[in-house]
Design a protein around this motif. Structure first.
Motif, mmCIF file in Angstrom:
data_model
loop_
_atom_site.group_PDB
_atom_site.id
_atom_site.type_symbol
_atom_site.label_atom_id
_atom_site.label_comp_id
_atom_site.label_asym_id
_atom_site.label_seq_id
_atom_site.Cartn_x
_atom_site.Cartn_y
_atom_site.Cartn_z
ATOM 1 N N SER A 1 0.812 -1.225 0.000
ATOM 2 C CA SER A 1 0.000 0.000 0.000
ATOM 3 C C SER A 1 0.842 1.270 0.000
ATOM 4 C CB SER A 1 -0.923 0.003 1.224
ATOM 5 O OG SER A 1 -0.168 0.114 2.434
ATOM 6 N N VAL A 2 2.140 1.147 0.240
ATOM 7 C CA VAL A 2 3.017 2.320 0.286
ATOM 8 C C VAL A 2 3.317 2.791 -1.134
ATOM 9 C CG1 VAL A 2 5.279 3.176 1.001
ATOM 10 C CG2 VAL A 2 4.039 1.561 2.452
ATOM 11 N N GLU A 3 3.277 4.098 -1.346
ATOM 12 C CA GLU A 3 3.537 4.648 -2.672
ATOM 13 C C GLU A 3 4.961 4.331 -3.124
ATOM 14 O OE1 GLU A 3 3.663 8.900 -5.132
ATOM 15 O OE2 GLU A 3 3.305 8.887 -2.951
ATOM 16 N N ARG A 4 5.080 3.876 -4.356
ATOM 17 C CA ARG A 4 6.385 3.558 -4.935
ATOM 18 C C ARG A 4 6.475 4.180 -6.324
ATOM 19 N NH1 ARG A 4 7.846 -2.499 -2.789
ATOM 20 N NH2 ARG A 4 6.610 -2.392 -0.882
ATOM 21 N N ARG A 5 7.664 4.656 -6.644
ATOM 22 C CA ARG A 5 7.895 5.270 -7.947
ATOM 23 C C ARG A 5 9.068 4.572 -8.637
ATOM 24 N NH1 ARG A 5 8.421 11.555 -6.811
ATOM 25 N NH2 ARG A 5 8.689 11.568 -9.088
ATOM 26 N N PRO A 6 9.129 4.637 -9.954
ATOM 27 C CA PRO A 6 10.218 3.969 -10.670
ATOM 28 C C PRO A 6 11.575 4.591 -10.354
ATOM 29 C CG PRO A 6 8.389 4.472 -12.145
ATOM 30 C CD PRO A 6 8.118 5.193 -10.857
ATOM 31 N N LEU A 7 12.554 3.746 -10.150
ATOM 32 C CA LEU A 7 13.910 4.216 -9.884
ATOM 33 C C LEU A 7 14.429 5.085 -11.031
ATOM 34 C CD1 LEU A 7 16.559 4.086 -8.189
ATOM 35 C CD2 LEU A 7 17.111 1.978 -9.418
ATOM 36 N N ALA A 8 13.997 4.815 -12.239
ATOM 37 C CA ALA A 8 14.487 5.550 -13.401
ATOM 38 C C ALA A 8 14.190 7.046 -13.331
ATOM 39 C CB ALA A 8 13.880 4.963 -14.673
ATOM 40 N N GLU A 9 13.273 7.458 -12.464
ATOM 41 C CA GLU A 9 12.938 8.875 -12.336
ATOM 42 C C GLU A 9 13.972 9.652 -11.523
ATOM 43 O OE1 GLU A 9 9.063 9.327 -10.711
ATOM 44 O OE2 GLU A 9 8.060 8.177 -12.311
ATOM 45 N N PHE A 10 14.924 8.951 -10.902
ATOM 46 C CA PHE A 10 15.793 9.593 -9.925
ATOM 47 C C PHE A 10 17.264 9.445 -10.292
ATOM 48 C CE2 PHE A 10 11.945 8.143 -7.783
ATOM 49 C CZ PHE A 10 11.519 9.317 -7.188
ATOM 50 N N ARG A 11 18.048 10.368 -9.771
ATOM 51 C CA ARG A 11 19.503 10.256 -9.835
ATOM 52 C C ARG A 11 19.976 9.490 -8.603
ATOM 53 N NH1 ARG A 11 24.049 15.145 -9.509
ATOM 54 N NH2 ARG A 11 25.857 13.750 -9.430
ATOM 55 N N VAL A 12 20.934 8.600 -8.800
ATOM 56 C CA VAL A 12 21.479 7.797 -7.703
ATOM 57 C C VAL A 12 22.790 8.422 -7.230
ATOM 58 C CG1 VAL A 12 22.255 5.512 -6.984
ATOM 59 C CG2 VAL A 12 20.431 5.731 -8.707
ATOM 60 N N HIS A 13 22.850 8.745 -5.943
ATOM 61 C CA HIS A 13 24.046 9.306 -5.332
ATOM 62 C C HIS A 13 24.787 8.216 -4.551
ATOM 63 C CE1 HIS A 13 22.684 13.507 -6.045
ATOM 64 N NE2 HIS A 13 21.481 12.975 -5.899
ATOM 65 N N ALA A 14 25.940 8.552 -4.016
ATOM 66 C CA ALA A 14 26.579 7.652 -3.054
ATOM 67 C C ALA A 14 25.569 7.375 -1.940
ATOM 68 C CB ALA A 14 27.843 8.283 -2.489
ATOM 69 N N PRO A 15 25.444 6.135 -1.479
ATOM 70 C CA PRO A 15 24.341 5.795 -0.572
ATOM 71 C C PRO A 15 24.438 6.418 0.812
ATOM 72 C CG PRO A 15 25.806 3.924 -0.870
ATOM 73 C CD PRO A 15 26.227 4.946 -1.866
ATOM 74 N N VAL A 16 25.628 6.846 1.239
ATOM 75 C CA VAL A 16 25.781 7.419 2.577
ATOM 76 C C VAL A 16 26.930 8.421 2.560
ATOM 77 C CG1 VAL A 16 27.389 5.640 3.412
ATOM 78 C CG2 VAL A 16 25.918 6.837 5.049
ATOM 79 N N GLU A 17 26.827 9.417 3.442
ATOM 80 C CA GLU A 17 27.927 10.361 3.657
ATOM 81 C C GLU A 17 28.582 10.009 4.995
ATOM 82 O OE1 GLU A 17 26.648 14.392 3.447
ATOM 83 O OE2 GLU A 17 26.019 14.262 1.346
ATOM 84 N N PRO A 18 29.683 9.268 4.959
ATOM 85 C CA PRO A 18 30.314 8.839 6.220
ATOM 86 C C PRO A 18 31.084 9.978 6.867
ATOM 87 C CG PRO A 18 31.647 8.163 4.374
ATOM 88 C CD PRO A 18 30.421 8.794 3.780
ATOM 89 N N ARG A 19 31.287 9.845 8.161
ATOM 90 C CA ARG A 19 32.191 10.767 8.849
ATOM 91 C C ARG A 19 33.636 10.290 8.754
ATOM 92 N NH1 ARG A 19 27.788 11.210 13.619
ATOM 93 N NH2 ARG A 19 27.514 9.067 12.866
ATOM 94 N N GLN A 20 33.813 8.974 8.656
ATOM 95 C CA GLN A 20 35.150 8.396 8.617
ATOM 96 C C GLN A 20 35.195 7.294 7.562
ATOM 97 O OE1 GLN A 20 36.778 8.487 13.084
ATOM 98 N NE2 GLN A 20 34.894 7.319 12.965
#
Length: 334
Positions: free
Chosen positions: A76-95
């Motif tokens: 029931s949760v809204e989902r959209r196609p991945l193709a609509e988005f830009r993919v960034h690095a998955p996390v910004e680490p501190r270290q």
């Protein structure tokens, strides 16, 4: 700029992964991605906060993980196609903790290639000697870990600029463990309990600046050789540990312009993931979102006598973690 994502029959293992995405001209946001390439915006279902990031999710990982499992199965949760988005690095680490000389065959090859003056023994004998050294090292020695900069990280499909000063830029595909709980002086036996998931890293290195020519006694210069902006393509996903049955037996493959350069299993690591995480935690406190890179196998550019240049395209994949594709672009002289 970015290149088209690498094709993959199965983008990752398990029912979901974490990503950082953005719509055109929109802010980056944390997302749940499913294997059929649909996206749930986690700001709207978890926190309703535009400041929510993957790192903040990792800071509450024990409570967040069950909610993500439920969301992955909630139609029931809204989902959209991945193709609509830009993919960034998955996390910004501190270290960022990086490892060197951690693949057995790679180090043996280096040992054999760098023959001491006057050593005329046949290669088979020198290779056997190197193998014995690796066995002793695995049993008695410690991993080799140093520090990288978060500013070197870029997205998994972004172009990588090769600085004009980098004479010998090289690739190093690596498995990266993503920390999910503060870890300090943890044992090898408990180390994987502090890992939230895994992702792909390509730890680019300029071989010409690894060692200081002006003052050789200083040794390695990792700042200059490894930390140019964009020198660590990361992602595309963070795949939870529960979806990766054995991080110590994953296949890493890097192709350069379609030709396979690296093809090895993480079972060839001298120090496995648990030992790497435990060792890093003995000196430093690992924080949620931090990365522990575990070294790169044989098949770097120096081995092939072929280093990176303008226009090269690197495809890197690891079992269960998807694939990244990055194009090299020479720095434009100002």
């Amino acid at each position: 700029m970015s290149v088209k994502p690498a094709p993959a029959s199965a983008p990752f293992a398990g029912p979901f992964a974490l990503a950082t995405l953005s719509a055109p001209d929109g802010p980056a946001f944390p997302a749940l991605v499913t294997p059929d390439e649909l996206v749930v915006d986690l700001r709207t279902v978890l926190d309703d906060d535009d400041r929510l990031t993957v790192r903040r999710l990792l800071e509450g990982w024990p409570a967040v993980l069950p909610r993500l499992r439920a969301l992955a199965g909630d139609g029931s949760v809204e989902r959209r196609p991945l193709a609509e988005f830009r993919v960034h690095a998955p996390v910004e680490p501190r270290q960022v903790f990086q490892s060197g000389a951690n693949y057995r065959q790679h180090v043996i090859d280096l040992h054999v290639a760098h023959r001491a003056p006057g050593d005329e023994r046949p290669e088979e004998e020198r290779r056997a000697e190197a193998a014995e050294i690796m066995d002793r090292r695995a049993a008695d020695d410690l991993p080799y870990v140093f520090i990288g900069l978060p500013s070197a990280i870029t997205g998994p499909y972004d172009d990588v600029e090769l600085p004009a000063w980098a004479e010998k830029p090289d690739w190093e595909l690596e498995l990266a463990a993503v920390i999910g709980r503060p870890a300090h002086r943890v044992s090898v036996e408990e180390a994987l309990e502090y890992v939230a998931g895994y992702t792909i890293a390509n730890d680019l290195t300029d071989r010409a600046t690894v060692f200081r020519r002006d003052m050789p006694q200083i040794g390695t210069d990792w700042l200059r050789s490894k930390n140019a902006p964009g020198f660590t393509p990361l992602g595309p996903w963070i795949v939870p540990t529960e979806a990766i049955a054995n991080p110590d037996d994953l296949r890493l493959v890097l192709k350069l312009n379609g030709e396979t350069m690296q093809d090895e299993s993480t079972k060839d690591m001298i120090f496995n993931v648990a030992r790497m995480v435990s060792y890093a935690s003995q000196s430093a406190q690992l924080l949620p979102g931090d990365l522990v890179l575990t070294g790169s196998p044989a098949g770097n550019g120096m081995h092939w006598g072929r280093l990176l240049r303008d226009g090269d395209v690197m495809d890197g994949s690891i079992t269960g973690l998807g694939a990244q594709r990055t194009r090299c672009v020479a720095e434009v002289a100002s």
